[in-house]
Design a protein around this motif. Structure first.
Motif, PDB file in Angstrom:
ATOM      1  N   PRO A  67       0.083  -6.790   6.075  1.00 43.70           N
ATOM      2  CA  PRO A  67      -0.896  -7.092   5.018  1.00 43.70           C
ATOM      3  C   PRO A  67      -1.288  -5.875   4.189  1.00 43.70           C
ATOM      4  O   PRO A  67      -1.485  -5.969   2.992  1.00 43.70           O
ATOM      5  N   GLU A  68      -1.436  -4.715   4.830  1.00 47.56           N
ATOM      6  CA  GLU A  68      -1.710  -3.463   4.111  1.00 47.56           C
ATOM      7  C   GLU A  68      -0.575  -2.509   4.487  1.00 47.56           C
ATOM      8  O   GLU A  68      -0.711  -1.701   5.401  1.00 47.56           O
ATOM      9  N   PRO A  69       0.577  -2.585   3.813  1.00 47.28           N
ATOM     10  CA  PRO A  69       1.757  -1.832   4.267  1.00 47.28           C
ATOM     11  C   PRO A  69       1.517  -0.325   4.267  1.00 47.28           C
ATOM     12  O   PRO A  69       0.852   0.219   3.391  1.00 47.28           O
ATOM     13  N   ASP A  70       2.075   0.320   5.291  1.00 45.03           N
ATOM     14  CA  ASP A  70       1.949   1.762   5.392  1.00 45.03           C
ATOM     15  C   ASP A  70       3.338   2.393   5.352  1.00 45.03           C
ATOM     16  O   ASP A  70       4.352   1.697   5.213  1.00 45.03           O
ATOM     17  N   ARG A 155      -4.991   8.261   5.783  1.00 44.89           N
ATOM     18  CA  ARG A 155      -5.650   6.988   5.491  1.00 44.89           C
ATOM     19  C   ARG A 155      -5.935   6.829   3.998  1.00 44.89           C
ATOM     20  O   ARG A 155      -6.957   6.276   3.590  1.00 44.89           O
ATOM     21  N   SER A 156      -5.025   7.319   3.196  1.00 42.68           N
ATOM     22  CA  SER A 156      -5.167   7.196   1.744  1.00 42.68           C
ATOM     23  C   SER A 156      -3.980   6.410   1.187  1.00 42.68           C
ATOM     24  O   SER A 156      -2.922   6.316   1.815  1.00 42.68           O
ATOM     25  N   LYS A 157      -4.191   5.833   0.013  1.00 50.31           N
ATOM     26  CA  LYS A 157      -3.133   5.082  -0.655  1.00 50.31           C
ATOM     27  C   LYS A 157      -2.229   6.047  -1.416  1.00 50.31           C
ATOM     28  O   LYS A 157      -2.705   6.893  -2.184  1.00 50.31           O
ATOM     29  N   LEU A 158      -0.934   5.901  -1.209  1.00 54.49           N
ATOM     30  CA  LEU A 158       0.044   6.656  -1.981  1.00 54.49           C
ATOM     31  C   LEU A 158       0.540   5.755  -3.104  1.00 54.49           C
ATOM     32  O   LEU A 158       1.068   4.670  -2.846  1.00 54.49           O
ATOM     33  N   ALA A 159       0.349   6.182  -4.332  1.00 52.72           N
ATOM     34  CA  ALA A 159       0.687   5.354  -5.491  1.00 52.72           C
ATOM     35  C   ALA A 159       1.928   5.895  -6.187  1.00 52.72           C
ATOM     36  O   ALA A 159       2.011   7.088  -6.495  1.00 52.72           O
ATOM     37  N   VAL A 160       2.881   5.012  -6.424  1.00 49.38           N
ATOM     38  CA  VAL A 160       4.091   5.346  -7.172  1.00 49.38           C
ATOM     39  C   VAL A 160       4.086   4.525  -8.451  1.00 49.38           C
ATOM     40  O   VAL A 160       3.813   3.319  -8.425  1.00 49.38           O
ATOM     41  N   TYR A 264     -10.679   0.699  -1.790  1.00 41.58           N
ATOM     42  CA  TYR A 264      -9.529   1.161  -1.013  1.00 41.58           C
ATOM     43  C   TYR A 264      -9.871   1.617   0.409  1.00 41.58           C
ATOM     44  O   TYR A 264      -9.158   1.264   1.366  1.00 41.58           O
ATOM     45  N   PRO A 265     -10.919   2.406   0.635  1.00 41.14           N
ATOM     46  CA  PRO A 265     -11.205   2.820   2.020  1.00 41.14           C
ATOM     47  C   PRO A 265     -11.498   1.655   2.963  1.00 41.14           C
ATOM     48  O   PRO A 265     -11.299   1.800   4.181  1.00 41.14           O
ATOM     49  N   LEU A 266     -11.937   0.537   2.445  1.00 37.30           N
ATOM     50  CA  LEU A 266     -12.169  -0.614   3.307  1.00 37.30           C
ATOM     51  C   LEU A 266     -10.858  -1.110   3.901  1.00 37.30           C
ATOM     52  O   LEU A 266     -10.814  -1.588   5.040  1.00 37.30           O
ATOM     53  N   GLY A 267      -9.787  -0.995   3.135  1.00 44.98           N
ATOM     54  CA  GLY A 267      -8.476  -1.401   3.628  1.00 44.98           C
ATOM     55  C   GLY A 267      -7.829  -0.344   4.491  1.00 44.98           C
ATOM     56  O   GLY A 267      -7.303  -0.637   5.568  1.00 44.98           O
TER      57      GLY A 267
END
Length: 376
Positions: A67-70, A155-160, A264-267
């Motif tokens: 659901p929240e891919p890492d 625990r951060s989002k990596l954006a491409v 975002y931190p909630l996810g």
């Protein structure tokens, strides 16, 4: 807040098939391109119904999208891709599946790694076809050029971001969303709403994108409650699918603002689904930004069926009630967030400058913490 003289590029997939039965376009595309080694990237539910795609040859399926891919989830998908050597990558599911499909499509050939492409315009190219088939109405990822995965260490989002991740074909068939449960329909619908609202009120807002944004807001206001009440309402499902697609159009040239940064931190820290996280935060950032974008916020409220107003407190109540009437749980405490984690989350959200710098009003870490406490 809009700038008529600014130059902007409207970015959309090369081809879009929209409507009931549009799923048949996948098979036509595969035959026309003589696809021999398709790879489908899906969650477990959609992996079990790959036959709906009508692909004419043997299909490789990666059906383990989280659901929240890492990053490990992406690496696992890439391992399958390297073994399959696909000539078509197809994202089949929600935003998580479509985001992973984008990244797999640009990383499964060549020498680039994820670390090489994080950020804007770092992807060298793509040598395989890319098709996106959404089965929820929320992210609009089928229409955009961004993909996000979570770094489990930070625990951060990596954006491409890259034009090479734009689909050759986006197939938006609202019938595929009719099995989505009411709670997921509600949360993903508010995610689509948030995309449109944040683009509409962004510092980068542009009239050419405002058209998609305000119509997307109207579509959510008109159809979301209906779809939550009756998942078989085809008109409501189609309206939400179109709103989600329009939200995706907004993300390319304008992108989101504080709402997504604060969500975002909630996810990443608490595994709250992205749409639900956006819904919890939506009333707080809408009201906070209202003094900077009063007329546009009034237009948002009118699109949701309320009267235009200038009072942020009243705007908050309308947006909050819009979400609670859909059955969305709006309290962080009820979603498993600990009170002593709020400060850490506020610091993490405040560091997401790629989004906060778009926000129409400066937002401090203290103001973010205040939002979290109000939502607790």
């Amino acid at each position: 807040m809009t700038n008529l003289s600014a130059t902007i590029e409207i970015i959309r997939p090369e081809a879009i098939e929209f409507g009931s039965g549009a799923i048949n376009a996948v098979a036509r595309f595969a035959r026309a391109k003589d696809i021999r080694r398709p790879l489908v990237i899906a969650d477990a539910f959609n992996a079990a119904r790959v036959d709906l795609l009508g692909l004419p040859r043997e299909v490789t399926v990666f059906g383990e999208v989280k659901p929240e891919p890492d990053v490990p989830n992406l690496e696992k998908a890439l391992a399958v891709a390297h073994a399959a050597q696909p000539d078509l990558v197809l994202g089949f599911g929600g935003g998580s599946a479509m985001d992973l499909a984008k990244l797999v499509a640009v990383l499964c050939t060549g020498d680039q790694t994820l670390a090489d492409v994080v950020g804007p315009d770092k992807v060298a190219g793509r040598s395989v076809a890319l098709v996106q088939v959404p089965t929820t109405s929320g992210t609009g990822s089928e229409g955009g050029i961004r993909a996000l995965v979570t770094d489990p260490v930070t625990r951060s989002k990596l954006a491409v971001q890259s034009r090479f991740m734009l689909a050759d074909l986006a197939v938006v068939d609202p019938d595929l969303t009719m099995s989505v449960p009411p709670q997921v329909t509600a949360a993903t619908g508010v995610d689509a709403l948030a995309h449109c609202v944040e683009a509409f009120t962004s510092r980068k807002a542009h009239p050419a994108i405002d058209l998609y944004a305000i119509e997307g807001i109207r579509l959510v206001g008109r159809h979301l409650a209906r779809a939550v009440k009756d998942g078989s309402d085809r008109e409501a499902r189609a309206g939400l699918a179109l709103a989600s697609l329009y939200g995706g159009f907004c993300l390319g040239p304008v992108n989101t603002t504080a709402g997504h940064a604060v969500a975002y931190p909630l996810g990443t820290r608490h595994n709250i689904p992205h749409g639900l996280a956006c819904a919890v935060i939506f009333p707080h950032t809408l009201a906070f930004n209202m003094p900077a974008v009063q007329d546009k916020t009034g237009a948002v409220l009118q699109a949701l069926g309320a009267s235009a107003m200038t009072d942020p407190a009243a705007a908050f109540e309308i947006a909050y009630r819009f979400c609670t009437d859909l059955g969305i749980e709006m309290r962080l405490s009820a979603l498993g967030v600990a009170a002593d984690d709020l400060g850490i989350m506020a610091a993490e959200a405040h560091a997401i400058r790629r989004l906060l710098d778009n926000n129409p009003r400066d937002l401090s870490a203290e103001a973010i913490l205040k939002m979290y406490r109000a939502a607790f």
